[in-house]
Design a protein around this motif. Structure first.
Motif, short mmCIF file in Angstrom:
data_model
loop_
_atom_site.label_atom_id
_atom_site.label_comp_id
_atom_site.label_asym_id
_atom_site.label_seq_id
_atom_site.Cartn_x
_atom_site.Cartn_y
_atom_site.Cartn_z
N PRO A 136 0.83 -1.21 0.00
CA PRO A 136 0.00 0.00 0.00
C PRO A 136 0.86 1.26 0.00
CG PRO A 136 -0.78 -1.57 1.64
CD PRO A 136 0.55 -2.08 1.15
N THR A 137 0.47 2.23 -0.79
CA THR A 137 1.22 3.49 -0.88
C THR A 137 0.30 4.66 -0.58
OG1 THR A 137 0.77 3.66 -3.25
CG2 THR A 137 2.79 2.55 -2.61
N GLY A 138 0.90 5.84 -0.46
CA GLY A 138 0.10 7.03 -0.21
C GLY A 138 -0.39 7.08 1.23
N SER A 139 -1.57 7.68 1.43
CA SER A 139 -2.10 7.88 2.79
C SER A 139 -2.45 6.58 3.49
CB SER A 139 -3.36 8.77 2.73
OG SER A 139 -4.35 8.17 1.90
N VAL A 140 -2.66 5.49 2.70
CA VAL A 140 -2.99 4.20 3.32
C VAL A 140 -1.75 3.34 3.53
CG1 VAL A 140 -5.31 4.20 2.37
CG2 VAL A 140 -3.46 3.13 1.07
N GLY A 141 -0.59 3.87 3.16
CA GLY A 141 0.62 3.06 3.17
C GLY A 141 1.48 3.18 4.39
N ILE A 142 0.89 3.46 5.56
CA ILE A 142 1.67 3.56 6.80
C ILE A 142 2.00 2.15 7.29
CG2 ILE A 142 1.72 4.42 9.16
CD1 ILE A 142 -0.31 6.53 8.35
N THR A 143 3.30 1.84 7.38
CA THR A 143 3.72 0.51 7.81
C THR A 143 3.74 0.44 9.32
OG1 THR A 143 5.10 0.33 5.83
CG2 THR A 143 5.52 -1.23 7.61
N GLU A 144 2.83 -0.35 9.88
CA GLU A 144 2.73 -0.47 11.34
C GLU A 144 3.37 -1.75 11.86
OE1 GLU A 144 -1.38 -0.09 12.22
OE2 GLU A 144 -1.43 2.07 11.83
N ASP A 145 3.70 -2.66 10.96
CA ASP A 145 4.29 -3.93 11.38
C ASP A 145 5.25 -4.42 10.31
OD1 ASP A 145 4.83 -6.10 12.94
OD2 ASP A 145 2.75 -6.73 13.15
N VAL A 146 6.07 -5.39 10.64
CA VAL A 146 6.99 -5.99 9.67
C VAL A 146 6.14 -6.77 8.65
CG1 VAL A 146 8.91 -7.56 9.34
CG2 VAL A 146 8.77 -6.18 11.42
N THR A 147 6.21 -6.35 7.39
CA THR A 147 5.33 -6.93 6.37
C THR A 147 6.14 -7.50 5.21
OG1 THR A 147 3.72 -5.22 6.92
CG2 THR A 147 3.31 -6.51 4.92
N PRO A 148 5.98 -8.80 4.91
CA PRO A 148 6.72 -9.40 3.79
C PRO A 148 5.98 -9.25 2.47
CG PRO A 148 5.54 -11.11 5.00
CD PRO A 148 5.24 -9.80 5.69
N TYR A 149 6.74 -9.01 1.40
CA TYR A 149 6.19 -8.95 0.04
C TYR A 149 7.06 -9.82 -0.86
CZ TYR A 149 3.39 -5.04 1.72
OH TYR A 149 2.52 -4.24 2.44
N SER A 150 6.51 -10.93 -1.27
CA SER A 150 7.26 -11.85 -2.13
C SER A 150 7.31 -11.31 -3.55
CB SER A 150 6.61 -13.24 -2.13
OG SER A 150 6.66 -13.80 -0.84
N HIS A 151 8.37 -11.68 -4.25
CA HIS A 151 8.46 -11.33 -5.66
C HIS A 151 7.39 -12.12 -6.41
CE1 HIS A 151 9.99 -11.07 -9.77
NE2 HIS A 151 10.65 -9.99 -9.37
N PRO A 152 6.67 -11.50 -7.35
CA PRO A 152 5.57 -12.20 -8.03
C PRO A 152 5.99 -13.43 -8.83
CG PRO A 152 6.05 -10.09 -9.09
CD PRO A 152 6.79 -10.10 -7.81
N ASN A 153 7.22 -13.42 -9.34
CA ASN A 153 7.69 -14.56 -10.14
C ASN A 153 8.64 -15.46 -9.37
OD1 ASN A 153 6.25 -13.48 -12.28
ND2 ASN A 153 8.03 -12.42 -13.14
N TYR A 154 9.26 -14.94 -8.31
CA TYR A 154 10.24 -15.70 -7.53
C TYR A 154 9.87 -15.60 -6.05
CZ TYR A 154 12.96 -15.87 -11.80
OH TYR A 154 13.36 -16.10 -13.09
N PRO A 155 8.94 -16.44 -5.59
CA PRO A 155 8.44 -16.33 -4.21
C PRO A 155 9.47 -16.54 -3.13
CG PRO A 155 7.65 -18.35 -5.28
CD PRO A 155 8.28 -17.52 -6.35
N HIS A 156 10.64 -17.10 -3.48
CA HIS A 156 11.71 -17.29 -2.49
C HIS A 156 12.45 -15.99 -2.20
CE1 HIS A 156 13.41 -17.62 -6.46
NE2 HIS A 156 14.61 -17.36 -5.97
N VAL A 157 12.23 -14.96 -3.03
CA VAL A 157 12.84 -13.64 -2.81
C VAL A 157 11.79 -12.74 -2.15
CG1 VAL A 157 13.89 -11.62 -3.89
CG2 VAL A 157 14.36 -13.91 -4.80
N THR A 158 12.07 -12.34 -0.92
CA THR A 158 11.08 -11.56 -0.15
C THR A 158 11.66 -10.22 0.26
OG1 THR A 158 10.18 -13.63 0.75
CG2 THR A 158 9.57 -11.58 1.86
N PHE A 159 10.90 -9.16 0.02
CA PHE A 159 11.26 -7.82 0.47
C PHE A 159 10.37 -7.49 1.66
CE2 PHE A 159 12.51 -8.10 -3.91
CZ PHE A 159 13.74 -7.47 -3.94
N TRP A 160 11.01 -7.14 2.77
CA TRP A 160 10.29 -6.90 4.03
C TRP A 160 10.18 -5.40 4.27
CZ3 TRP A 160 8.66 -10.99 7.27
CH2 TRP A 160 9.06 -12.26 6.85
#
Length: 355
Positions: A38-62
């Motif tokens: 989430p970006t913009g006004s709804v994109g406040i990160t309140e917790d550690v959130t993982p986002y996997s790469h859409p094609n390579y699920p073993h690569v995760t950006f936290w």
């Protein structure tokens, strides 16, 4: 294979720094995508959130919350976030160096790990200065911003800081391609290809490096094909090779970003119509799914050689060794052909996206 090695990348920065937009950009995901952070006004990160790469699920950006928030006070941040589990860190800032950024960078260096300081929204900075300065020089402005960031980090006692100026809105500009290359180089060898293949195609050089990464593994796949060819079962080797080729071919398609979802993301980023990007791909490959039929179409001449292999399998003494040699050779040749075709397609799509 590269998918066997998980890679965890931590991305942190204060609210409004463009952290979530960066997480989306480095994964090649449009901000409007359902898998986007989430970006913009709804994109406040309140917790550690993982986002996997859409094609390579073993690569995760936290996506990490900022240091010193209510749930993550500075004194307990390292423990609560569990910093030691990440392979490396990207600290995002949209304007000036923050005290919280410095504290986090020092903790990271204490652990013996690397951090990369990213000055985001640099396109806005350049545009603002261009409108206020006579004789504006973009390169001089970028050099000054970079040097100021480095000096600020060094004054806080941080050793050899690496600073990158990026625009997550257009990853082809400024230091984004360089950042991707530096991050790949600094990873342990077994994780380099995982990171490389997960990156969007930010340059022709990136495409060439992906091709080399794929090419380095062809000999292992060919060896597996030869091993199966040793079994004296009529037709088994051909069937196995086709399944093998389909699997590797699919990895090539996703690695080069030539699958439908990746092309649509590029279309949204660049405003180049999807059909135009699709037109740059070899006509026989413009399908939604890789199948044995597609592989046979692409490799008609090579597959005709493979068919000859079965005749040697049952020749006394020489059948199996010859079959293994032919299977290894044809699989090696077939994968090189497929790799060359898809790399050329990726280059044409990249050039079309820049038109």
């Amino acid at each position: 294979m590269e998918e066997n090695f998980p890679l965890n990348v931590a991305v942190t920065g204060e609210y409004g720094s463009g952290k979530s937009t960066f997480v989306n950009a480095i994964r090649g995901v449009d901000n409007m995508d359902e898998r986007a952070a989430p970006t913009g006004s709804v994109g406040i990160t309140e917790d550690v959130t993982p986002y996997s790469h859409p094609n390579y699920p073993h690569v995760t950006f936290w996506d990490l919350p900022g240091v010193g928030t209510t749930n993550y006070p500075a004194a307990e941040y390292v423990k609560l976030v569990e910093l030691e589990r990440f392979d490396f860190f990207v600290i995002i800032s949209a304007d000036r160096l923050r005290e919280s950024d410095v504290k986090l960078a020092k903790e990271i260096q204490k652990m013996g790990k690397r951090f990369y300081y990213v000055r985001s929204k640099i396109d806005n900075n350049v545009r603002d200065k261009e409108g206020k300065q006579r004789g504006f020089d973009a390169e001089r402005t970028l050099t000054q911003i970079r040097e100021n960031c480095i000096q600020g980090l060094q004054e806080q006692g941080l050793r050899s800081p690496q600073v990158f100026l990026v625009s997550s809105i257009d990853p082809n500009l400024f230091d984004f391609p360089l950042l991707a290359e530096i991050l790949k180089r600094k990873l342990p060898e077994l994780k380099r290809d995982a990171f490389l293949l997960a990156m969007p195609n930010t340059s022709l050089e990136m495409i060439d490096r992906k091709k080399e990464a794929f090419k380095s593994k062809i000999k292992y796949v060919a060896g597996l094909s030869a091993a199966v060819a040793a079994a004296p079962v009529h037709g088994l080797s051909i069937a196995f090779d086709l399944v093998l080729l389909v699997g590797v071919f699919t990895r090539y398609v996703f690695g080069f970003g030539l699958n439908t979802s990746s092309l649509r993301r590029v279309s949204r980023y660049t405003c180049v119509p999807y059909v135009e990007l699709r037109s740059a791909i070899t006509p026989s490959l413009t399908v939604k799914k890789v199948t044995p039929v597609l592989v046979l179409k692409t490799l008609f001449q090579t597959v005709s050689i493979v068919k000859l292999m079965t005749g040697y399998r049952f020749i006394p003494m020489l059948g199996i060794p010859l079959s293994m040699a032919f299977s290894c050779f044809t699989t090696y040749k077939a994968l090189n052909i497929l790799l060359n075709v898809l790399a050329d397609d990726a280059r044409r799509v990249f050039r079309k996206a820049l038109d």
